[in-house]
Design an enzyme around this catalytic site. Sequence first.
Site, mmCIF file in Angstrom:
data_model
loop_
_atom_site.group_PDB
_atom_site.id
_atom_site.type_symbol
_atom_site.label_atom_id
_atom_site.label_comp_id
_atom_site.label_asym_id
_atom_site.label_seq_id
_atom_site.Cartn_x
_atom_site.Cartn_y
_atom_site.Cartn_z
ATOM 1 N N HIS A 194 -15.364 -22.388 -28.000
ATOM 2 C CA HIS A 194 -13.923 -22.305 -27.202
ATOM 3 C C HIS A 194 -12.925 -22.998 -28.189
ATOM 4 C CE1 HIS A 194 -11.894 -19.593 -24.145
ATOM 5 N NE2 HIS A 194 -12.820 -18.890 -24.446
ATOM 6 N N TYR A 212 -15.793 -25.938 -20.843
ATOM 7 C CA TYR A 212 -15.278 -24.497 -20.953
ATOM 8 C C TYR A 212 -16.680 -23.889 -20.727
ATOM 9 C CZ TYR A 212 -15.517 -19.886 -22.430
ATOM 10 O OH TYR A 212 -15.658 -18.360 -22.397
HETATM 11 C C1 GCO Z 1 -16.010 -15.186 -24.518
HETATM 12 C C2 GCO Z 1 -14.748 -15.541 -24.321
HETATM 13 C C3 GCO Z 1 -14.137 -15.372 -22.910
HETATM 14 C C4 GCO Z 1 -12.784 -15.980 -22.870
HETATM 15 C C5 GCO Z 1 -11.929 -14.954 -22.122
HETATM 16 C C6 GCO Z 1 -10.555 -15.356 -22.258
HETATM 17 O O1 GCO Z 1 -16.730 -15.523 -25.552
HETATM 18 O O2 GCO Z 1 -16.454 -14.086 -23.789
HETATM 19 O O3 GCO Z 1 -14.527 -16.851 -24.976
HETATM 20 O O4 GCO Z 1 -15.067 -16.290 -22.200
HETATM 21 O O5 GCO Z 1 -12.477 -17.170 -22.606
HETATM 22 O O6 GCO Z 1 -12.145 -13.592 -22.644
HETATM 23 O O7 GCO Z 1 -9.945 -14.157 -21.821
HETATM 24 MG MG MG Z 2 -15.616 -16.910 -26.644
#
Ligand code: GCO
Ligand code: MG
Length: 413
Positions: A222, A165
């Site tokens: 995530h 991620y």
């Molecule tokens: C963050 C989030 C994002 C999300 C995204 C999905 O912490 O900024 O996890 O990276 O993955 O906003 O729409």
């Molecule tokens: Mg996030």
Amino acid sequence: MKNQIMKITSAEVFIGGPGKNYVTLKIMTDQGIYGIGDATLNNRETLPAQYLQDYLIPCLIGMDPRNSEDIWQYFYRGAYFRRGPIAMAAIGAIDMALWDIKGKIAGLPVYQLFGGKSREAALVYAHATGNDLDDLLESIANYQSQGYKAVRIQCGIPNMPKGGYGVSREGEDSKHFITDFTGAVPKEEVWDTEKYLQYMPTVFEKIRERFGPDLKVLHDVHHRLTPREAAAFAKSVEKYNLFWLEDPTPAEDQNALKLIRQHSTAPIAIGEVFNSLWDCKQLIEEELIDFIRISVTYGGGITHVKRIVELAAIHHVRTGFHGAPSHSPISMAAQGHLNIWAPNFGIQEYLVLGTPECDALFPSKHYYKDGMFHISDEPGLGVDFDEKEAERYTYKRGYHPVTRLEDGTMWNY
Ligand code: GCO
Ligand code: MG
């Protein structure tokens, strides 16, 4: 309601923007004052737009825009089917626009309507990413040279089959934008929890070695771990003194957080996918988290998020509003006003403003400097929307990737 002297005359929804399908609502009144709001539900943008057009805007016409509380209750309490990201993003956009109007009527920046400033500017964090450790360390150094005091760090995991991620995959742009416009269906990523759990603590160790104890280090899991894995991981990284560990587990199961709390004092941040107080009530009241990440965009706007902030304040939970690039400068401004006011402000995720295209579409005097975000004293939210500029953009369907384990099992993105 008697003695109405101000009325909403029309409202329009626009979709599009530079590299993003921003959903912008503009509410017009019979006094010539207008307000703008953001309903950008990332990778599902047409849905709140449709919800606004088909169901909410027809009811808005003729209402007194100054009654933002009653209008919020009308759309939330008045509806039979409540909550959910689509409805709450649509209600949120209306609410932001009404606060914008209220500020313009008063001739005051919106934070003054909450109770004024608790600080001059708000601490923000950027996203430092790397396909490998060296790449990541360079990215952190780069943000530090721009004045950032806090960074979220995501790092490629050796031998992770296809990315992890928050990092780009081989051959891709060096930034991970979360939205992919290229495919007819979502791209797939493959995740290996064991490799992640073995490698990630060594990344924190190297960061502390190189940058010392003062850098505020955030990390986003995530939603990838089970409660037991998350508890063990949080315990193992305590010594690196993270500013926060984000979304260690999918938080629909609010009880899962109890296990993490019993085993670790690592600060926990949760809530970017929440859309109402009811999604985080237990987490806040039982003091199972340290930062609440809900945003005004998917969280029903300023009126609702402010209530959550106030509940959080009495339970030692600080704010850390979601601010991924899918949030338009309108919601970033709305959050900026809350950040300047909130007695329990923590930090703000910051990625959005600053490109010439974005600034042209959403002109504003708010600005970033030395790791802090400053809110201007323009009346209302202090952001405008250039409809002429908006004509340059059209909607493009995009997706988040989906995640599978190596054996093909679907996993949490
Ligand atoms: C963050 C989030 C994002 C999300 C995204 C999905 O912490 O900024 O996890 O990276 O993955 O906003 O729409
Ligand atoms: Mg996030």
